[in-house]
Write an enzyme that holds these catalytic residues in place. Structure first.
Site, mmCIF file in Angstrom:
data_model
loop_
_atom_site.group_PDB
_atom_site.id
_atom_site.type_symbol
_atom_site.label_atom_id
_atom_site.label_comp_id
_atom_site.label_asym_id
_atom_site.label_seq_id
_atom_site.Cartn_x
_atom_site.Cartn_y
_atom_site.Cartn_z
ATOM 1 N N PRO A 10 -0.489 -0.865 -4.831
ATOM 2 C CA PRO A 10 0.369 -0.017 -4.006
ATOM 3 C C PRO A 10 -0.052 -0.217 -2.455
ATOM 4 O O PRO A 10 -0.954 -0.658 -2.190
ATOM 5 C CB PRO A 10 -0.193 1.411 -4.383
ATOM 6 C CG PRO A 10 -1.424 1.139 -5.006
ATOM 7 C CD PRO A 10 -1.273 -0.104 -5.908
ATOM 8 N N ARG A 18 1.620 -2.396 8.025
ATOM 9 C CA ARG A 18 0.727 -1.221 7.589
ATOM 10 C C ARG A 18 -0.790 -1.725 8.116
ATOM 11 O O ARG A 18 -1.207 -2.877 8.010
ATOM 12 C CB ARG A 18 0.421 -1.652 6.169
ATOM 13 C CG ARG A 18 -0.776 -0.944 5.275
ATOM 14 C CD ARG A 18 -0.711 -1.018 4.266
ATOM 15 N NE ARG A 18 -1.891 -0.359 3.536
ATOM 16 C CZ ARG A 18 -2.384 -0.687 2.420
ATOM 17 N NH1 ARG A 18 -2.379 -1.854 1.890
ATOM 18 N NH2 ARG A 18 -3.600 0.295 2.110
ATOM 19 N N TYR A 23 -5.250 -5.242 7.768
ATOM 20 C CA TYR A 23 -4.354 -6.220 7.014
ATOM 21 C C TYR A 23 -3.574 -7.393 7.594
ATOM 22 O O TYR A 23 -3.017 -8.212 7.054
ATOM 23 C CB TYR A 23 -3.697 -5.418 6.054
ATOM 24 C CG TYR A 23 -4.464 -4.336 5.383
ATOM 25 C CD1 TYR A 23 -5.322 -4.540 4.523
ATOM 26 C CD2 TYR A 23 -4.259 -3.003 5.512
ATOM 27 C CE1 TYR A 23 -6.095 -3.936 3.689
ATOM 28 C CE2 TYR A 23 -4.724 -2.073 4.805
ATOM 29 C CZ TYR A 23 -5.889 -2.474 4.106
ATOM 30 O OH TYR A 23 -6.448 -1.477 3.274
ATOM 31 N N ASN A 72 -4.677 -8.050 -6.764
ATOM 32 C CA ASN A 72 -5.043 -7.064 -5.684
ATOM 33 C C ASN A 72 -4.603 -5.619 -6.137
ATOM 34 O O ASN A 72 -3.402 -5.427 -5.950
ATOM 35 C CB ASN A 72 -4.583 -7.388 -4.493
ATOM 36 C CG ASN A 72 -5.326 -6.568 -3.305
ATOM 37 O OD1 ASN A 72 -5.694 -5.480 -3.597
ATOM 38 N ND2 ASN A 72 -4.793 -7.049 -1.896
ATOM 39 N N HIS A 78 -9.986 1.103 -7.211
ATOM 40 C CA HIS A 78 -11.264 2.271 -7.360
ATOM 41 C C HIS A 78 -10.973 3.263 -8.041
ATOM 42 O O HIS A 78 -11.998 4.279 -8.135
ATOM 43 C CB HIS A 78 -11.194 2.539 -5.610
ATOM 44 C CG HIS A 78 -11.122 1.439 -4.724
ATOM 45 N ND1 HIS A 78 -12.002 0.326 -4.471
ATOM 46 C CD2 HIS A 78 -10.202 1.314 -3.571
ATOM 47 C CE1 HIS A 78 -11.606 -0.451 -3.725
ATOM 48 N NE2 HIS A 78 -10.455 0.268 -3.001
ATOM 49 N N ASP A 85 -9.094 -1.672 -18.433
ATOM 50 C CA ASP A 85 -8.829 -1.632 -19.909
ATOM 51 C C ASP A 85 -7.759 -2.736 -19.997
ATOM 52 O O ASP A 85 -7.822 -3.564 -21.009
ATOM 53 C CB ASP A 85 -8.358 -0.287 -20.602
ATOM 54 C CG ASP A 85 -9.523 0.724 -20.838
ATOM 55 O OD1 ASP A 85 -10.688 0.258 -20.579
ATOM 56 O OD2 ASP A 85 -9.191 1.804 -21.102
ATOM 57 N N GLU A 96 -10.019 -11.017 -9.036
ATOM 58 C CA GLU A 96 -9.823 -9.562 -8.205
ATOM 59 C C GLU A 96 -9.699 -10.263 -6.722
ATOM 60 O O GLU A 96 -10.682 -10.661 -6.238
ATOM 61 C CB GLU A 96 -10.804 -8.803 -8.528
ATOM 62 C CG GLU A 96 -10.792 -7.679 -7.565
ATOM 63 C CD GLU A 96 -11.869 -6.572 -7.685
ATOM 64 O OE1 GLU A 96 -12.392 -6.438 -8.799
ATOM 65 O OE2 GLU A 96 -11.957 -5.638 -6.809
ATOM 66 N N HIS A 98 -9.274 -9.041 -2.512
ATOM 67 C CA HIS A 98 -8.786 -7.951 -1.504
ATOM 68 C C HIS A 98 -8.971 -8.746 -0.156
ATOM 69 O O HIS A 98 -9.538 -9.779 0.254
ATOM 70 C CB HIS A 98 -10.164 -7.178 -1.222
ATOM 71 C CG HIS A 98 -10.019 -6.061 -2.657
ATOM 72 N ND1 HIS A 98 -9.059 -5.240 -2.981
ATOM 73 C CD2 HIS A 98 -10.765 -6.268 -3.699
ATOM 74 C CE1 HIS A 98 -9.431 -4.813 -4.240
ATOM 75 N NE2 HIS A 98 -10.456 -5.575 -4.706
ATOM 76 N N ILE A 99 -7.818 -8.282 0.548
ATOM 77 C CA ILE A 99 -7.738 -8.983 1.866
ATOM 78 C C ILE A 99 -8.829 -8.495 3.028
ATOM 79 O O ILE A 99 -9.657 -9.272 3.518
ATOM 80 C CB ILE A 99 -6.547 -8.279 2.738
ATOM 81 C CG1 ILE A 99 -5.215 -8.605 1.798
ATOM 82 C CG2 ILE A 99 -6.319 -8.676 3.945
ATOM 83 C CD1 ILE A 99 -3.947 -7.944 2.008
ATOM 84 N N SER A 100 -9.294 -7.184 2.736
ATOM 85 C CA SER A 100 -10.410 -6.655 3.635
ATOM 86 C C SER A 100 -11.652 -6.817 2.947
ATOM 87 O O SER A 100 -11.705 -7.054 1.725
ATOM 88 C CB SER A 100 -10.182 -5.316 4.152
ATOM 89 O OG SER A 100 -10.150 -4.663 2.913
ATOM 90 N N ARG A 105 -16.295 -1.252 4.228
ATOM 91 C CA ARG A 105 -15.498 0.065 4.603
ATOM 92 C C ARG A 105 -16.024 1.337 3.787
ATOM 93 O O ARG A 105 -17.098 1.325 3.649
ATOM 94 C CB ARG A 105 -13.934 -0.267 4.058
ATOM 95 C CG ARG A 105 -13.489 -1.515 4.999
ATOM 96 C CD ARG A 105 -12.146 -1.736 4.358
ATOM 97 N NE ARG A 105 -11.012 -0.873 4.832
ATOM 98 C CZ ARG A 105 -9.850 -0.555 4.422
ATOM 99 N NH1 ARG A 105 -9.400 -1.536 3.592
ATOM 100 N NH2 ARG A 105 -9.086 0.314 4.871
ATOM 101 N N ARG A 109 -14.422 2.764 -1.493
ATOM 102 C CA ARG A 109 -14.055 1.659 -1.804
ATOM 103 C C ARG A 109 -14.840 0.391 -2.323
ATOM 104 O O ARG A 109 -14.691 -0.658 -2.541
ATOM 105 C CB ARG A 109 -13.343 0.784 -0.369
ATOM 106 C CG ARG A 109 -12.145 1.626 0.118
ATOM 107 C CD ARG A 109 -11.656 1.006 1.244
ATOM 108 N NE ARG A 109 -10.745 1.990 2.047
ATOM 109 C CZ ARG A 109 -9.646 2.186 1.813
ATOM 110 N NH1 ARG A 109 -9.101 1.867 0.801
ATOM 111 N NH2 ARG A 109 -9.003 2.865 2.636
#
Ligand code: DQA
Length: 139
Positions: A10, A18, A23, A72, A78, A85, A96, A98-100, A105, A109
């Site tokens: 999302p 955003r 990001y 991502n 989280h 599952d 997995e 993540h950008i950040s 943070r 998170r």
């Protein structure tokens, strides 16, 4: 040729617009086109949804035939036992990303339902996190 699927959760459709301080200002389509050109030897696809069940459907769809999934799951990382599952249920390894740096943070998170079942986790390198994940599939 190796087949990799990048799955974005999302709000990642808003990359470039955003919270650009976190990001960055590149859209995912621009970034995806550039890495696709850079790695012609791999088949790279991209899917994005804001809907948890659609992400699970895609994981199930590609999770028995593709060589890798770069995931991502964004905020669902989280919260989603369902996505966790799904990763347990499939055969394809999942990285997995993540950008950040989620650990620098908010505390909410720091939890991931993906990480325990992922092959590895790459975070905090901006959009380069995705590229590092791709490199991990190249022999
Ligand atoms: C994110 C980090 C998540 O905590 C957040 O909800 C996102 C993006 C990242 O790539 O840094 O939407 O997954």
């Amino acid at each position: 040729m190796k087949k990799l699927m990048i799955i974005n959760g999302p709000n990642l459709n808003l990359l470039g617009k955003r919270e650009t301080n976190i990001y960055g200002d590149l859209s995912f389509t621009e970034f995806f086109d550039s890495i696709n050109n850079k790695y012609p030897g791999i088949s790279l696809e991209h899917y994005q949804s804001n809907i948890e069940g659609e992400l699970i459907d895609k994981i199930q769809e590609v999770g028995f035939s593709y060589d890798g999934i770069i995931l991502n799951a964004a905020a669902y990382t989280h919260t989603s036992i369902g996505i966790g599952d799904a990763i347990k249920a499939i055969k394809t390894p999942v990285i997995e990303v993540h950008i950040s740096n989620t650990f620098s943070r908010e505390e909410y998170r720091h939890q991931s339902f993906i990480a325990p079942n992922a092959k590895g986790v790459i975070l905090g390198f901006g959009l380069q996190s995705y590229e590092l994940a791709i490199l991990s599939f190249i022999d």
